[in-house]
Design a protein around this motif. Structure first.
Motif, PDB file in Angstrom:
ATOM      1  N   GLN A  78       0.833  -1.200   0.000  1.00 22.38           N
ATOM      2  CA  GLN A  78       0.000   0.000   0.000  1.00 22.38           C
ATOM      3  C   GLN A  78       0.871   1.255   0.000  1.00 22.38           C
ATOM      4  O   GLN A  78       0.583   2.229  -0.713  1.00 22.38           O
ATOM      5  N   GLU A  79       1.954   1.228   0.770  1.00 18.81           N
ATOM      6  CA  GLU A  79       2.851   2.385   0.843  1.00 18.81           C
ATOM      7  C   GLU A  79       3.571   2.632  -0.485  1.00 18.81           C
ATOM      8  O   GLU A  79       3.746   3.774  -0.912  1.00 18.81           O
ATOM      9  N   HIS A  80       4.007   1.549  -1.154  1.00 19.62           N
ATOM     10  CA  HIS A  80       4.805   1.692  -2.364  1.00 19.62           C
ATOM     11  C   HIS A  80       3.973   1.657  -3.639  1.00 19.62           C
ATOM     12  O   HIS A  80       4.491   1.948  -4.721  1.00 19.62           O
ATOM     13  N   GLY A  81       2.704   1.275  -3.532  1.00 15.87           N
ATOM     14  CA  GLY A  81       1.845   1.249  -4.710  1.00 15.87           C
ATOM     15  C   GLY A  81       2.219   0.187  -5.722  1.00 15.87           C
ATOM     16  O   GLY A  81       1.938   0.335  -6.918  1.00 15.87           O
ATOM     17  N   SER A  82       2.866  -0.880  -5.277  1.00 13.87           N
ATOM     18  CA  SER A  82       3.269  -1.955  -6.182  1.00 13.87           C
ATOM     19  C   SER A  82       3.393  -3.246  -5.387  1.00 13.87           C
ATOM     20  O   SER A  82       3.429  -3.227  -4.147  1.00 13.87           O
ATOM     21  N   ALA A  83       3.481  -4.368  -6.100  1.00 19.29           N
ATOM     22  CA  ALA A  83       3.668  -5.651  -5.432  1.00 19.29           C
ATOM     23  C   ALA A  83       5.059  -5.722  -4.821  1.00 19.29           C
ATOM     24  O   ALA A  83       6.032  -5.219  -5.398  1.00 19.29           O
ATOM     25  N   MET A  84       5.162  -6.321  -3.647  1.00 17.61           N
ATOM     26  CA  MET A  84       6.462  -6.478  -2.995  1.00 17.61           C
ATOM     27  C   MET A  84       7.351  -7.389  -3.843  1.00 17.61           C
ATOM     28  O   MET A  84       6.934  -8.464  -4.247  1.00 17.61           O
ATOM     29  N   ASP A  85       8.570  -6.934  -4.107  1.00 19.51           N
ATOM     30  CA  ASP A  85       9.498  -7.742  -4.895  1.00 19.51           C
ATOM     31  C   ASP A  85       9.996  -8.923  -4.070  1.00 19.51           C
ATOM     32  O   ASP A  85       9.916  -8.935  -2.836  1.00 19.51           O
ATOM     33  N   ALA A  86      10.538  -9.931  -4.756  1.00 19.71           N
ATOM     34  CA  ALA A  86      10.916 -11.185  -4.103  1.00 19.71           C
ATOM     35  C   ALA A  86      11.995 -10.982  -3.041  1.00 19.71           C
ATOM     36  O   ALA A  86      11.922 -11.579  -1.966  1.00 19.71           O
ATOM     37  N   HIS A  87      13.001 -10.162  -3.328  1.00 21.29           N
ATOM     38  CA  HIS A  87      14.088  -9.988  -2.361  1.00 21.29           C
ATOM     39  C   HIS A  87      13.576  -9.347  -1.080  1.00 21.29           C
ATOM     40  O   HIS A  87      13.911  -9.784   0.031  1.00 21.29           O
ATOM     41  N   THR A  88      12.749  -8.309  -1.212  1.00 23.57           N
ATOM     42  CA  THR A  88      12.182  -7.663  -0.017  1.00 23.57           C
ATOM     43  C   THR A  88      11.297  -8.635   0.751  1.00 23.57           C
ATOM     44  O   THR A  88      11.330  -8.686   1.986  1.00 23.57           O
ATOM     45  N   ALA A  89      10.506  -9.427   0.021  1.00 20.13           N
ATOM     46  CA  ALA A  89       9.630 -10.404   0.683  1.00 20.13           C
ATOM     47  C   ALA A  89      10.440 -11.383   1.522  1.00 20.13           C
ATOM     48  O   ALA A  89      10.070 -11.712   2.654  1.00 20.13           O
ATOM     49  N   TRP A  90      11.562 -11.854   0.981  1.00 23.46           N
ATOM     50  CA  TRP A  90      12.385 -12.803   1.734  1.00 23.46           C
ATOM     51  C   TRP A  90      13.046 -12.147   2.942  1.00 23.46           C
ATOM     52  O   TRP A  90      13.195 -12.777   3.989  1.00 23.46           O
ATOM     53  N   THR A  91      13.446 -10.888   2.832  1.00 21.79           N
ATOM     54  CA  THR A  91      14.041 -10.225   4.001  1.00 21.79           C
ATOM     55  C   THR A  91      13.004 -10.067   5.112  1.00 21.79           C
ATOM     56  O   THR A  91      13.310 -10.281   6.292  1.00 21.79           O
ATOM     57  N   TYR A  92      11.773  -9.730   4.750  1.00 16.30           N
ATOM     58  CA  TYR A  92      10.707  -9.630   5.748  1.00 16.30           C
ATOM     59  C   TYR A  92      10.457 -10.993   6.398  1.00 16.30           C
ATOM     60  O   TYR A  92      10.335 -11.119   7.619  1.00 16.30           O
TER      61      TYR A  92
END
Length: 350
Positions: A78-92
């Protein structure tokens, strides 16, 4: 420090667990019992498929896609207005998952109950909802990870990994996180060289670095062939932070391992994921893969634990679905089966 028999202290000191025994610590279960015991066999099913060439996708169906998404992923998108990329998803995911592995679970359950009853006493509805949710998640984590030992499941993993023709193997673990399964393999096949690979630096600096050095791995004494207990400092481990697609290695590994990797990619990418295992295998080497099982308990776990687990694309599979992906992409299945919450396949390049 190697221990041939006797005991090993758990994290924080206290009582010890000996061979053929188990002990519950505040964070995890230490288990040196045999996987061959009659009591444990109800959790192990090996080699249910007789001929992989006869299976079809019409017969086995497609995996179950987990669609419940973590709240912090929703907030990020919602904050970035786009789907979370794979690398960020894995860090989370890695940070969230590690926080749960490090919890003193009994203490956290007591704390969450106190918070829930305080909210109930004051009749603050938001605190009541949050507190109840936390109590449920902690009790589920306590049962799955500490009581049932379903995530690490050392007895089940030993059942899947035993009997390989692999003396002093060179082991590559793709998407290694804390490296648990590679250390179990290194205990079972002494003298191993282990290379762990993950493209999230947090996995090397925190998940692997903070894995408890007192956790016991049951393996083999190379001199006697009898049981021997190993610990993390005993193993020859190199940790590489890299995208798998950029690794500089050739076909130089006896064992190429992944745990919970294949199910994070949709069908159009699965041939490439399977090929990552082939790319680094010596002739005659073994590819070893595991995925979470598609069963009602697993579906419930990923729904209740969504805020901890569900940052990336995820599927739940049967062992027949998992094996068919591997078989159709150029491997022969040497051993397959399922244990408490995972499917496992051991394969060689066809």
């Amino acid at each position: 420090m190697n221990v041939n028999a006797g005991t090993t202290a758990h994290a924080g000191g206290g009582s010890a667990v000996g061979l053929d025994q188990t002990e519950l610590t505040p964070q995890y279960r230490a288990d040196l019992r045999s996987h061959a015991s009659r009591e444990y066999q109800k959790f192990v099913c090996l080699n249910p498929v007789n001929d992989w060439s006869l299976l079809t996708w019409e017969e086995v169906g497609k995996p179950y896609e987990v669609k419940t998404v973590a709240q912090d992923r929703k907030a990020w998108e919602q904050e970035h207005g786009s789907a979370m990329d794979a690398h960020t998803a894995w860090t989370y995911f890695n940070r969230s998952f590690h926080e749960w592995f490090m919890k003193d679970v009994p203490a956290e359950i007591d704390r969450s109950k106190q918070n829930f009853f305080q909210g109930l006493k004051a009749f603050r509805m938001e605190e009541i909802r949050e507190g109840l949710g936390e109590v449920v998640r902690l009790h589920l984590w306590n049962y799955v990870h500490r009581i049932q030992d379903g995530i690490w499941d050392p007895r089940g993993k030993r059942a899947l990994f035993e009997g390989l023709d692999a003396a002093k193997p060179k082991i590559l673990f793709l998407g290694a996180a804390e490296g648990y399964e590679a250390m179990q393999l290194a205990a079972m096949y002494p003298g191993a060289e282990v290379v762990l690979v993950d493209y999230d630096e947090y996995c090397r600096s925190t998940r692997f670095a903070e894995f408890p050095e007192s956790y016991p791995f049951l393996g083999e004494n190379p001199r006697t062939g009898g049981p021997q207990v190993y610990y993390k400092p005993d193993f020859n481990i190199e940790y590489v932070v890299s995208d798998i697609r950029r690794l500089p290695f050739g076909k130089e590994f006896d064992l190429v391992l992944s745990v919970g990797l294949l199910e994070h990619f949709p069908d159009e990418m699965k041939p490439e994921v399977v090929d990552w295992h082939r790319r680094f295998l010596k002739p005659g080497g073994y590819a070893i893969l595991t995925t979470p099982r598609n069963q009602l308990r697993s579906r419930l776990f990923y729904r209740i634990m969504a805020d901890v687990m569900n940052h990336t694309y995820r599927e739940l599979m049967t062992v027949r679905q998992m094996g068919l992906y591997i078989y159709e992409n150029g491997f022969d299945i040497c051993r397959h089966g399922y244990i408490k919450v995972h499917n496992g396949v051991v394969a060689k390049v066809r």
